[in-house]
Design a protein around this motif. Sequence first.
Motif, mmCIF file in Angstrom:
data_model
loop_
_atom_site.group_PDB
_atom_site.id
_atom_site.type_symbol
_atom_site.label_atom_id
_atom_site.label_comp_id
_atom_site.label_asym_id
_atom_site.label_seq_id
_atom_site.Cartn_x
_atom_site.Cartn_y
_atom_site.Cartn_z
ATOM 1 N N VAL A 1 -0.066 0.033 0.753
ATOM 2 C CA VAL A 1 -0.925 0.298 1.914
ATOM 3 C C VAL A 1 -1.093 -0.985 2.724
ATOM 4 C CG1 VAL A 1 -3.260 0.920 2.659
ATOM 5 C CG2 VAL A 1 -2.144 2.213 0.828
ATOM 6 N N LEU A 2 -1.318 -2.090 2.039
ATOM 7 C CA LEU A 2 -1.496 -3.369 2.724
ATOM 8 C C LEU A 2 -0.193 -3.807 3.381
ATOM 9 C CD1 LEU A 2 -3.660 -5.279 0.076
ATOM 10 C CD2 LEU A 2 -4.358 -3.603 1.804
ATOM 11 N N ARG A 3 0.927 -3.559 2.722
ATOM 12 C CA ARG A 3 2.220 -3.968 3.287
ATOM 13 C C ARG A 3 2.609 -3.122 4.503
ATOM 14 N NH1 ARG A 3 3.488 -4.832 -2.454
ATOM 15 N NH2 ARG A 3 3.602 -7.109 -2.745
ATOM 16 N N LEU B 1 -3.929 -19.209 3.178
ATOM 17 C CA LEU B 1 -4.128 -17.864 2.649
ATOM 18 C C LEU B 1 -3.523 -16.819 3.577
ATOM 19 C CD1 LEU B 1 -5.237 -15.979 0.529
ATOM 20 C CD2 LEU B 1 -7.513 -16.198 1.567
ATOM 21 N N VAL B 2 -3.712 -16.975 4.864
ATOM 22 C CA VAL B 2 -3.111 -16.039 5.817
ATOM 23 C C VAL B 2 -1.588 -16.072 5.702
ATOM 24 C CG1 VAL B 2 -2.739 -15.607 8.284
ATOM 25 C CG2 VAL B 2 -5.046 -16.053 7.419
ATOM 26 N N GLU B 3 -1.024 -17.251 5.601
ATOM 27 C CA GLU B 3 0.430 -17.364 5.462
ATOM 28 C C GLU B 3 0.916 -16.769 4.144
ATOM 29 O OE1 GLU B 3 0.917 -21.603 6.140
ATOM 30 O OE2 GLU B 3 1.750 -21.173 8.128
ATOM 31 N N ALA C 1 -7.257 -9.231 -1.241
ATOM 32 C CA ALA C 1 -5.990 -8.626 -0.832
ATOM 33 C C ALA C 1 -4.806 -9.374 -1.423
ATOM 34 C CB ALA C 1 -5.893 -8.607 0.691
ATOM 35 N N TYR C 2 -4.878 -10.701 -1.440
ATOM 36 C CA TYR C 2 -3.770 -11.487 -1.988
ATOM 37 C C TYR C 2 -3.609 -11.228 -3.482
ATOM 38 C CZ TYR C 2 -0.616 -15.352 -2.955
ATOM 39 O OH TYR C 2 0.463 -16.091 -3.352
ATOM 40 N N ALA C 3 -4.734 -11.035 -4.177
ATOM 41 C CA ALA C 3 -4.659 -10.725 -5.604
ATOM 42 C C ALA C 3 -3.964 -9.384 -5.843
ATOM 43 C CB ALA C 3 -6.054 -10.716 -6.211
ATOM 44 N N LEU C 4 -4.160 -8.425 -4.940
ATOM 45 C CA LEU C 4 -3.470 -7.142 -5.058
ATOM 46 C C LEU C 4 -1.977 -7.294 -4.771
ATOM 47 C CD1 LEU C 4 -5.958 -4.739 -3.195
ATOM 48 C CD2 LEU C 4 -5.619 -4.918 -5.664
ATOM 49 N N LEU C 5 -1.658 -8.127 -3.779
ATOM 50 C CA LEU C 5 -0.280 -8.282 -3.343
ATOM 51 C C LEU C 5 0.547 -9.170 -4.263
ATOM 52 C CD1 LEU C 5 -1.149 -8.778 0.404
ATOM 53 C CD2 LEU C 5 0.286 -6.912 -0.464
ATOM 54 N N ALA C 6 -0.105 -10.158 -4.871
ATOM 55 C CA ALA C 6 0.609 -11.129 -5.716
ATOM 56 C C ALA C 6 -0.162 -11.342 -7.010
ATOM 57 C CB ALA C 6 0.782 -12.444 -4.963
ATOM 58 N N PRO C 7 -0.194 -10.345 -7.900
ATOM 59 C CA PRO C 7 -0.987 -10.445 -9.128
ATOM 60 C C PRO C 7 -0.594 -11.677 -9.938
ATOM 61 C CG PRO C 7 -0.117 -8.223 -8.839
ATOM 62 C CD PRO C 7 0.552 -9.078 -7.807
ATOM 63 N N GLY C 8 -1.608 -12.416 -10.355
ATOM 64 C CA GLY C 8 -1.378 -13.594 -11.174
ATOM 65 C C GLY C 8 -1.118 -14.865 -10.403
ATOM 66 N N ALA C 9 -0.824 -14.771 -9.115
ATOM 67 C CA ALA C 9 -0.574 -15.968 -8.311
ATOM 68 C C ALA C 9 -1.895 -16.641 -7.958
ATOM 69 C CB ALA C 9 0.181 -15.610 -7.041
ATOM 70 N N HIS D 1 0.974 -12.965 4.440
ATOM 71 C CA HIS D 1 2.141 -12.575 5.238
ATOM 72 C C HIS D 1 3.428 -12.693 4.410
ATOM 73 C CE1 HIS D 1 4.840 -12.062 8.583
ATOM 74 N NE2 HIS D 1 5.388 -13.246 8.365
ATOM 75 N N ALA D 2 3.552 -13.767 3.657
ATOM 76 C CA ALA D 2 4.740 -13.976 2.837
ATOM 77 C C ALA D 2 4.855 -12.933 1.729
ATOM 78 C CB ALA D 2 4.721 -15.376 2.232
ATOM 79 N N ALA D 3 3.716 -12.319 1.355
ATOM 80 C CA ALA D 3 3.729 -11.291 0.317
ATOM 81 C C ALA D 3 4.139 -9.925 0.857
ATOM 82 C CB ALA D 3 2.349 -11.199 -0.344
ATOM 83 N N GLY D 4 4.518 -9.875 2.135
ATOM 84 C CA GLY D 4 5.094 -8.643 2.666
ATOM 85 C C GLY D 4 4.269 -7.910 3.692
#
Length: 307
Positions: free
Chosen positions: A172-174, A211-213, A189-197, A216-219
């Motif tokens: 949904v976020l992507r 964080l914004v970048e 949102a970043y935790a959802l997109l990149a778990p563990g990062a 974006h890099a996570a898709g």
Amino acid sequence: MSPATITVVGSINADLMITVDRHPLPGETVPGSGGTISPGGKGANQAVAAALLGADVRMVGAVGEDAYAEPATTYLRRVGVDLAHVHAVEGPTGLAVVTVDAHGENAIIVIAGANAAVDAAAVEAAREVIASSAVVVLQGEIPRDGIEAAARSARGRLVVNLAPAVAVDPEVLRRADPLVVNEHEATYAYALLAPGAESPDPRDAAGQDALVEAIHAAGVASVVMTVGADGAVLTDGSGLRRVPSPRVEVVDSTGAGDAFVGALATGLAAGLDLDDAAAHAARVGAYACTGPGAQPSYPTELDQLPS
């Protein structure tokens, strides 16, 4: 597809407004004033903000079969939002208890009520309306399966405001273009997109940019992160930019973020690029801080906006 049609799938609340000198500490009782009921809910707020700015807006949502349903939809009806897909269900209308202190800072307790009925089945019933819209706007105050069903049905531009921060399918976020978040919501949102990062810390400008970048890099195609009085940080793949917010005397910040999202969606539906739409939204969000409440504080004329 109408280029100016916006469909908002989201919450409709009645807001119980209370004013205090300062917010109470745990276990403390403080005197207050107000006690008035005004229309609210993130979905309804965003729909009203967009309609006041001239957009053709449709709302998908629910109210209860109680006395709060009428005041909750007052402004939606007044500004001409299409309510054909807002249904009355058993139980109470969504309710938000909003406490505002002397500095304009708010604390809010939200009771979902009828908003819990805006699930996948309810959204599927409005699939054609959603699919035919130039812009579809979602938030986090309806069930997860309703959010995900609306995202699947969208064929136009999808604006996802992950507020409050709730767990949804990362796809949904992507699909969002843009994803609109504040600093806290961006971290979630970043935790959802990149778990563990490890997430950048958005407590300073460098961390906000990073964080914004990272999101974006996570898709995510485009990202707009609001940063309060400092405006917003955004990217859509062509570099990181900052959009300033006009300085205003804050009376009540309730609903300012929703005014921003509604104005952003209106600009995008009208064909503005992301930068111009975000700059316009920052002016609308700032104006919304200059009056009490959410929908009653939204601008009705463009010449009201601060520069």
